[in-house]
Motif scaffolding. Structure first.
Motif, mmCIF file in Angstrom:
data_model
loop_
_atom_site.group_PDB
_atom_site.id
_atom_site.type_symbol
_atom_site.label_atom_id
_atom_site.label_comp_id
_atom_site.label_asym_id
_atom_site.label_seq_id
_atom_site.Cartn_x
_atom_site.Cartn_y
_atom_site.Cartn_z
ATOM 1 N N GLU A 553 -0.451 3.535 -3.428
ATOM 2 C CA GLU A 553 -0.712 4.746 -3.832
ATOM 3 C C GLU A 553 -1.783 5.204 -2.825
ATOM 4 O OE1 GLU A 553 -1.105 5.737 -7.725
ATOM 5 O OE2 GLU A 553 0.654 4.984 -8.427
ATOM 6 N N ASP A 554 -1.534 6.503 -2.272
ATOM 7 C CA ASP A 554 -2.647 6.928 -1.178
ATOM 8 C C ASP A 554 -3.471 6.211 -0.344
ATOM 9 O OD1 ASP A 554 -1.900 9.504 -2.292
ATOM 10 O OD2 ASP A 554 -3.134 8.945 -4.308
ATOM 11 N N GLY A 555 -2.677 5.057 0.240
ATOM 12 C CA GLY A 555 -3.509 4.129 0.981
ATOM 13 C C GLY A 555 -4.161 2.964 0.203
ATOM 14 N N LYS A 556 -4.016 2.697 -1.241
ATOM 15 C CA LYS A 556 -4.630 1.813 -1.881
ATOM 16 C C LYS A 556 -3.641 1.080 -2.656
ATOM 17 C CE LYS A 556 -8.660 5.143 -2.905
ATOM 18 N NZ LYS A 556 -7.995 6.070 -2.064
ATOM 19 N N VAL A 557 -4.178 -0.266 -3.149
ATOM 20 C CA VAL A 557 -3.430 -0.872 -3.866
ATOM 21 C C VAL A 557 -3.991 -0.992 -5.301
ATOM 22 C CG1 VAL A 557 -2.574 -3.420 -4.209
ATOM 23 C CG2 VAL A 557 -3.176 -2.663 -1.807
#
Length: 746
Positions: A553-557
């Motif tokens: 999500e949104d460039g994050k794990v």
């Protein structure tokens, strides 16, 4: 760049006694003229049966068949040079219908057929035959309290896409060719073109260009092989663009049909038996006629439970224009006939036509006439209930409060034909069933590649498929799927080409299901690789790396609880991750060629329509006031696109009901109206309000529970309009499209 031009036959059936191209070759600016004798390799092609000549093989079998090709430095030069080619034709007897095709001594249009279908047909001019037999009609027909018999006819409809055929072939240094083309199925084109050029498939590189509509008319080859042949012969790029007149000759059309039906029912309104014979005119070459026959036969009874069925469907070779895929694909013709029969049976029994249909409606668990169990929601009765419950438009909308007529709202009103005299309202209902995807054991799969990387500090996903975007909105849905599965905002779609595996055809309402399924699966594999990398690189960072419940999500794990474990950039590194998959739906099987039994279809879709029409009974003019639809879509991935597909399919069905027909001379088999001046399609002035009631009953076997949308509304809209006109006029009306003389008797 050079321009290509096709010389086409003015005859529907003739032998070519001689062909002189010398004057064309001598024309300044002409670089090549090709005939059948110049073909370098395979001389025939075809989607299922390789029976279509690349150029006429000494015999022409339909009006407009390609005879020769010209390449010149200007399109007008090419056109004038083609007109200089001298062809001596010997006219041959013309086959135009079942009687002339199967009569003793009839010309055999394709002697020496060796394909598998040829072993199961009663006459060489029958392309394919499919019976469907269940129960014992002869044993139960005496038990019927009401029996109705009807003969019906469906005219030849054109796909009428707005962008005519065009393509650009560019010869390559490796001896191959790059083709930029508007098509529905890149890899099927490739499979047919490469043998004609005498090249391995890897040297024929297909690139999808903008497609101005399709509806089945771009499944078969048009100028693809022709442009490539000219490019390879001249060593120059060659562009071919059909004008509208040539477009009508350059693609297949919907099969015209003659249908005979017998329905029997009990006094309490239960269907007892159906006997039907469906004869489809396939025209000069096979195209997809065998599959159309399979659909017509297996869906011939409609979305109803019937214990005893005896159906025969067949397609003929004739000298009429070739027919093949068009939206609805065999089910449209059957739906017009069986829905007319349902209205007649309801009247015979004194029942409401909607209630009669609901009483016999199939549901989940019902058994098709082919023996296949419907194992997903089949809300036929509910669709009928909903469409009937929708508010009716006000009566006499064309009349103001003071009683004056607004002629714009009347039948033919914009031509000032009436001020309300003799105008009668009618309401009609219809429901249809359509299969989704390719059937009868076809290996129906799609390939997708998804790459996830960090670019400019942001996560970017790139999707590559060979799906043909023809206006159905697949590119939008694919981006939605990637954003949903990978949690990225930026999605790039690579142009469709043959540098990746096949995505199958953009037809049969299958692309969101099959290619969407492939994109979804590729995203799942990308996500799994990201998590594996995370465990390998950052596994000590948090114990949650050992679980499978991680999201992007949104460039994050993150965990499924939203706890951030790492930035995606730290996990991916510079190279990113990549996954390519082939995805298949559940397998199907061929229908038995004697009984029609078998699990032939992967999924069914259903739509119901209510038509409200106003008819000028004196002039035979019809105005459709409203065409309401209720349809189950499983899951609407993009509700706006779903609405557009339903309304578009509904409008094409309206066209078949009232105006669209390619008129073929019954004696000469020549097309009389190859232009949008004389072949009429609905405009905004003909298209009514189309209110929708969309159900979303998930199919557990499909990605996201979705159900193919695009074709089903084309089925039931046609018989609903005709049913409404019948109610308004009291006429039987057994043929579409309706013409004024059908309504006035003159």
């Amino acid at each position: 760049m050079l321009w290509g031009q096709t010389l086409r036959s003015p005859h529907a059936h003739a032998r070519i006694r001689s062909l002189d191209v010398s004057a064309a070759l001598a024309t300044p600016g002409v670089h090549a003229v090709l005939t059948y004798a110049d073909l370098p390799a395979a001389t025939r092609y075809g989607l299922e049966i390789q029976d279509t000549p690349v150029l006429a093989d000494g015999v022409v079998r339909h009006h407009g068949e390609p005879v020769a090709l010209v390449a010149a430095d200007h399109p007008e030069t090419a056109r004038r040079a083609a007109a200089k080619i001298v062809v001596d034709y010997e006219p041959l007897p013309v086959v135009t219908d079942e009687r002339s095709a199967t009569a003793p001594g009839a010309p055999v249009l394709h002697p020496g057929r060796t394909d598998a279908h040829a072993r199961h047909v009663p006459h060489p001019n029958v392309v394919h035959r499919q019976p469907v037999v269940r129960g014992d009609v002869a044993a139960v027909e005496a038990l019927a309290d009401a029996v109705v018999t009807g003969d019906y006819e469906v005219g030849m409809q054109d796909q009428a896409f707005l962008g005519p055929e065009s393509g650009l072939a560019v010869p390559a240094e490796d001896g191959g060719v790059d083709l930029y083309i508007a098509t529905q199925w890149l890899h099927a084109d490739l499979r047919q073109i490469a043998p004609v050029l005498g090249l391995p498939e890897e040297k024929v590189r297909m690139n999808l260009s903008g497609v101005g509509g399709a509806f089945g008319g771009r499944e078969d080859l048009s100028m693809q092989a022709h442009a490539c042949l000219l490019a390879l012969r001249t060593g120059r790029p060659v562009k071919m663009v059909y004008n509208r007149f040539e477009s009508f000759f350059g693609h297949v059309h919907r099969h015209p049909a003659r249908l005979h039906y017998e329905h029997g029912a009990t006094r309490d309104g239960r269907l007892l038996f159906v006997r039907a014979r469906i004869v489809l005119d396939g025209g000069a070459y096979a195209s997809s006629s065998p599959a159309v026959v399979g659909n017509a036969a297996s869906l011939a009874v409609g979305p109803y439970e019937v214990g005893h069925v005896d159906v025969e469907a067949l397609a003929l070779y004739t000298n009429n224009p070739p027919c093949g895929a068009m939206r609805g694909f065999g089910a449209v013709q059957a739906c017009f006939a069986y829905e007319a029969q349902m209205d007649r049976l309801a009247a015979e029994l004194g029942m409401d036509p909607v209630e009669f249909r609901r009483r016999n409606a199939m549901s989940q668990g019902s058994v098709m006439p082919t023996g296949q169990v419907v194992d997903a929601p089949a809300p036929v009765a509910e669709l009928l209930r909903r469409v009937k419950a929708m508010p009716l438009p006000p009566e006499r909308q064309w009349e103001s409060a003071g009683g004056a007529a607004d002629i714009r709202a009347l039948p033919g009103g914009l031509s000032n034909t009436t001020h309300g005299e003799g105008v009668v309202r009618g309401v009609g209902y219809a429901v249809g069933i359509k299969n989704v995807g390719f059937s009868e054991g076809f290996d129906d799969y799609s390939t997708a590649r998804v790459h996830l990387e960090i670019a400019g500090g942001e996560a970017v996903a790139t999707v590559h498929t060979a799906m043909a975007e023809v206006g159905q909105g697949g590119v939008t849905v694919h981006a939605q799927i990637v954003r949903t599965e990978l949690g990225v905002a930026r999605v790039t779609l690579r142009p469709a080409d043959t540098r990746i595996g096949s995505a199958g055809s953009t037809s049969a309402s299958r692309q969101t299901y099959v290619t969407g399924g492939a994109v979804k699966r590729a995203c799942e594999e990308v996500r799994a690789k990201v998590l594996a990398l995370g465990r390998a690189r950052l596994g000590t960072y948090h114990p949650a790396w050992d679980t499978a419940e991680l999201l992007l999500e949104d460039g994050k794990v993150v965990t499924d609880a939203g706890e951030v474990l790492a930035s995606l950039a730290d996990v991916l590194g510079e190279e990113g991750v990549d996954a390519e998959v082939e995805w298949r739906h559940r397998p199907t099987e061929p229908f038995d060629l004697r009984t029609g039994q078998g699990r032939g279809h992967v999924q069914y879709s259903f739509a119901a329509h209510r038509a409200v029409v106003e008819v000028d009974t004196e002039l035979g003019l019809v105005k459709v006031v409203e065409l309401a639809c209720s349809q189950d879509v499983g899951k609407a991935l993009n509700p706006l696109s779903v609405a557009g597909q339903i309304q578009g399919g509904t409008t094409q069905g309206l066209g078949l009901a009232l105006m669209e027909e390619i008129v073929v001379d019954p004696v000469t088999a020549k097309v009389r109206n190859p232009s949008f001046t004389d072949y009429l399609i609905p405009t905004i002035l003909d298209t009514p309000a189309i209110p929708l009631d969309v159900l979303e009953l998930a199919d557990a076997h499909a990605p996201y529970g979705l159900r193919g949308v695009g074709e089903a509304p084309t089925l039931s809209s046609t018989p609903a309009v005709v049913a409404a006109v019948r109610q308004a006029t009291g006429l039987a009306l057994t043929r579409v499209p309706l013409r004024p003389e059908h309504l006035t008797g003159t």
